[in-house]
Design a protein around this motif. Structure first.
Motif, PDB file in Angstrom:
ATOM      1  N   ASP A   1       0.789  -1.155  -0.006  1.00 41.22           N
ATOM      2  CA  ASP A   1       0.062   0.137  -0.101  1.00 41.22           C
ATOM      3  C   ASP A   1       0.940   1.222   0.037  1.00 41.22           C
ATOM      4  N   VAL A   2       1.841   1.452   1.050  1.00 37.67           N
ATOM      5  CA  VAL A   2       2.408   2.655   0.840  1.00 37.67           C
ATOM      6  C   VAL A   2       4.100   2.118   1.454  1.00 37.67           C
ATOM      7  N   MET A   3       5.003   2.740   0.605  1.00 38.48           N
ATOM      8  CA  MET A   3       6.500   2.554   0.893  1.00 38.48           C
ATOM      9  C   MET A   3       6.962   3.892   1.169  1.00 38.48           C
ATOM     10  N   ILE A   4       7.689   4.347   2.356  1.00 40.03           N
ATOM     11  CA  ILE A   4       8.483   5.538   2.648  1.00 40.03           C
ATOM     12  C   ILE A   4      10.002   5.243   2.462  1.00 40.03           C
ATOM     13  N   GLU A   5      10.615   5.496   1.470  1.00 40.20           N
ATOM     14  CA  GLU A   5      12.179   5.051   1.319  1.00 40.20           C
ATOM     15  C   GLU A   5      13.019   6.547   1.471  1.00 40.20           C
ATOM     16  N   PRO A   6      13.865   6.360   2.329  1.00 43.05           N
ATOM     17  CA  PRO A   6      14.519   7.603   2.645  1.00 43.05           C
ATOM     18  C   PRO A   6      15.619   7.790   1.367  1.00 43.05           C
ATOM     19  N   LYS A   7      15.899   9.221   1.065  1.00 43.36           N
ATOM     20  CA  LYS A   7      16.718   9.533  -0.171  1.00 43.36           C
ATOM     21  C   LYS A   7      18.234   9.526   0.428  1.00 43.36           C
ATOM     22  N   GLN A   8      18.338   9.736   1.819  1.00 44.44           N
ATOM     23  CA  GLN A   8      19.702   9.329   2.286  1.00 44.44           C
ATOM     24  C   GLN A   8      19.558   8.085   3.242  1.00 44.44           C
ATOM     25  N   PRO A   9      19.709   6.772   2.869  1.00 41.53           N
ATOM     26  CA  PRO A   9      19.359   5.718   3.649  1.00 41.53           C
ATOM     27  C   PRO A   9      20.176   5.594   4.892  1.00 41.53           C
ATOM     28  N   ALA A  10      21.614   6.389   4.872  1.00 39.44           N
ATOM     29  CA  ALA A  10      22.405   6.443   5.967  1.00 39.44           C
ATOM     30  C   ALA A  10      21.916   7.197   7.273  1.00 39.44           C
TER      31      ALA A  10
END
Length: 579
Positions: free
Chosen positions: A494-503
């Motif tokens: 349904d929803v995925m929130i992925e960081p632009k800066q994963p670190a």
């Protein structure tokens, strides 16, 4: 002309006499007159100079402006003797429906009748001249005295009869009729629920004015949309319709890029051309690209600041209603548009208002006509299988429009703004207890915003979910990539929130589930079902493949029953946590 910028002036003579900044659009007069069309409907988005153009046409042709060469002698139209000889030679009836935005049919009809009565007051000299006889005198007198209780027959014949009276008074000279913003009350009627009543009234008015009127020389109507012929133009087979995809008058409304860049240089802001293009370019009329909204350009030159000028000039009530109450498919596509991507849809430039409650084609067509979307590419009939409809590739027009929609989405949550902001913070801090507290507040206060007629969101919260997802997109887009209903692993999350800066930040997966009394005993069971789906469908796989470790991926289940929400984390349910 190089005069000062004047904001909001829609009277042509005021601009010319005041030596205010003006881009010459008088070639429209030549193009329109040479076409020879009896009645012309021109649709353009709001704030594209329609009212100023109608004022220009009135003051060029009207007998009331005879001898006013000073208004035109420095403009393009004055270069040819043929058109100089036309100036000030026709009786003109000019009226506007721009301010008719009433909540009921009765008030709308009353305001139209007041406008019609006012026209008769302005032309009372005809009655006083003594040229009228018998029933014509009686009709004229009724129009002067009965605006509040005018009957439908008199109202719908008012412009027809006034044309006759002007024809008699000016020695058998036919009349030019100009109706600006014809569809403003029609849009209000749809929003406020009296569409059918107003259609019957306006159909009769337009038919007698523009179709069966023997005293009509030429007529122009302007508006934002082309309302379907079946609705109000069923009898007007003489109507020439010019829409945003027509080549006629492509540069007559709005500023071309050359005109904009010349103006920026003239006012010493030429160094901002690329940024101005990003913010305000994007409108396409016919085959002519790079058209700019005049309102935005004038306001930018005046203030030297970048703002959403055009998008903030009205409440956008109709477009807000369409998107807020739309089904999940439209909201998913709208999410793509906000991300800067494009969508593909069949377009019908004849707006059928009674289809706007559910038809994707009708909604995208309305947004295109209103200027919120632009056409990147469209299929031609010889490029597609026989019997199919060509599809248009659509995108948001420019940055200004994108920001307008972001503000609109924020407004959906205004009643629960604090809870919504607190929920976002709780989500990012992985505080499940706080998430439950704040999300229940958001749901309680905002579900009604997504009600749609007979099936309110209390029983079908999917509309709320997608509005909520759009809200997340707007609030988190600076630091996260937010996607919904995309494939990952063996299913569609349904929803995925992925960081632009994963670190620096964690990732989040959210699964929505509605309580099903046939399968589940309570919301706890619904939560378990949602978490099991995240695990079984391996929704985290895409994030892991992009280098985000599982300990930095948080999976949440949102279970809804009416306005009650239960949120739980996979971390609190070991049996459903990812292995």
């Amino acid at each position: 002309m190089a005069g000062n910028i004047a904001i909001g002036i829609q009277d042509f003579s005021t601009i010319i006499q005041g030596n205010y900044f003006y881009i010459d659009k008088t070639p429209f007069i030549k193009e329109w007159w040479d076409c020879g069309d009896s009645a012309t409907l021109i649709t353009r988005p709001r704030r594209f100079g329609k009212t100023l153009t109608m004022s220009m046409v009135e003051q060029f042709f009207s007998i009331d402006y005879a001898g006013r060469s000073d208004l035109f002698e420095h403009l393009a139209i004055w270069k040819e003797e043929k058109y100089r000889n036309l100036q000030g030679t026709y009786p003109v009836i000019s009226l506007s429906f721009a301010n008719i935005k009433e909540p009921t049919y009765e008030l709308t009809r009353q305001k139209i009748c007041q406008l019609l009565s006012k026209l008769y007051t302005e032309h009372v000299y005809i009655l006083e001249s003594g040229i009228l006889r018998g029933s014509d005198i009686t009709f004229f007198q009724r129009m002067l005295t009965t605006s509040e209780n005018m009957n439908d027959v008199d109202a719908t014949l008012a412009l027809y009869q006034l044309s006759s009276f002007l024809y008699q008074y000016y020695g058998k000279k036919k009349v030019i009729i100009l109706l600006d913003e014809y569809d403003t009350p029609i849009q209000e009627a749809f929003v406020d629920g009296y569409w059918d009543q107003l259609v019957c009234f306006t159909r009769s008015l337009f038919n007698s004015t523009f179709k069966t009127n023997p005293w009509l020389e030429r007529g122009i109507m302007t508006g934002i949309t082309r309302v379907s012929r079946e609705s109000i133009f069923s009898d007007l087979n003489n109507l020439k319709v010019v829409t945003t995809t027509s080549d006629e008058y492509a540069t007559a409304f709005g500023f071309t890029e050359e005109e904009v860049f010349d103006a920026l240089d003239r006012f010493q802001v030429g160094e901002e051309k690329e940024k101005v293009k990003l913010w305000y370019d994007g409108f396409i009329f016919g085959n002519h690209k790079d058209i700019y909204n005049p309102w935005s350009i004038l306001n930018f030159i005046d203030t030297k600041t970048f703002q959403a000028f055009w998008a903030n000039t009205s409440a956008n009530s109709l477009v807000g209603k369409l998107i807020r109450e739309a089904g999940h498919s439209i909201k998913e596509q709208f999410e793509l548009l906000l991300h800067g991507e494009s969508i593909r849809s069949v377009i019908d430039e004849q707006i059928v208002y009674n289809q706007l409650n559910g038809s994707e084609r009708a909604i995208w067509s309305m947004l295109l006509a209103s200027g919120y979307l632009k056409v990147l590419h469209y299929e031609k009939y010889d490029e597609i299988p026989e019997g199919t409809q060509p599809k248009y590739e659509l995108a948001l027009t420019n940055l200004e429009v994108n920001l307008m929609f972001q503000n609109m989405i924020h407004a959906w949550f205004d009643d629960a703004e604090q809870e919504y902001n607190d929920f976002i913070n709780a989500l990012l801090e992985n505080d499940v207890d706080a998430m439950n507290e704040y999300m229940n507040g958001v749901a309680l206060r905002t579900f009604s915003s997504f009600d749609t007629g007979k099936q309110p969101s209390v029983s079908k919260p999917e509309k709320f979910y997608h509005g909520f997802v759009l809200g997340l997109l707007v609030d988190l887009q600076d630091h996260y990539y937010l996607t919904s209903n995309r494939e990952s692993g063996f299913g569609r999350y349904d929803v995925m929130i992925e960081p632009k800066q994963p670190a620096e930040r964690d990732a989040y997966i959210i699964e929505f589930k509605v309580f099903n009394a046939r399968r589940e005993k309570n919301l706890e069971d619904t939560v378990e079902t949602a978490l099991a789906q995240i695990r079984e469908k391996k929704y985290v796989e895409n994030l892991v493949e992009r280098g985000i470790s599982k300990e930095h991926i948080h999976c949440y289940a949102f279970a809804f029953e009416g306005k009650t929400v239960l949120i739980e984390s996979a971390a609190d349910h070991p049996q459903n946590a990812e292995n």
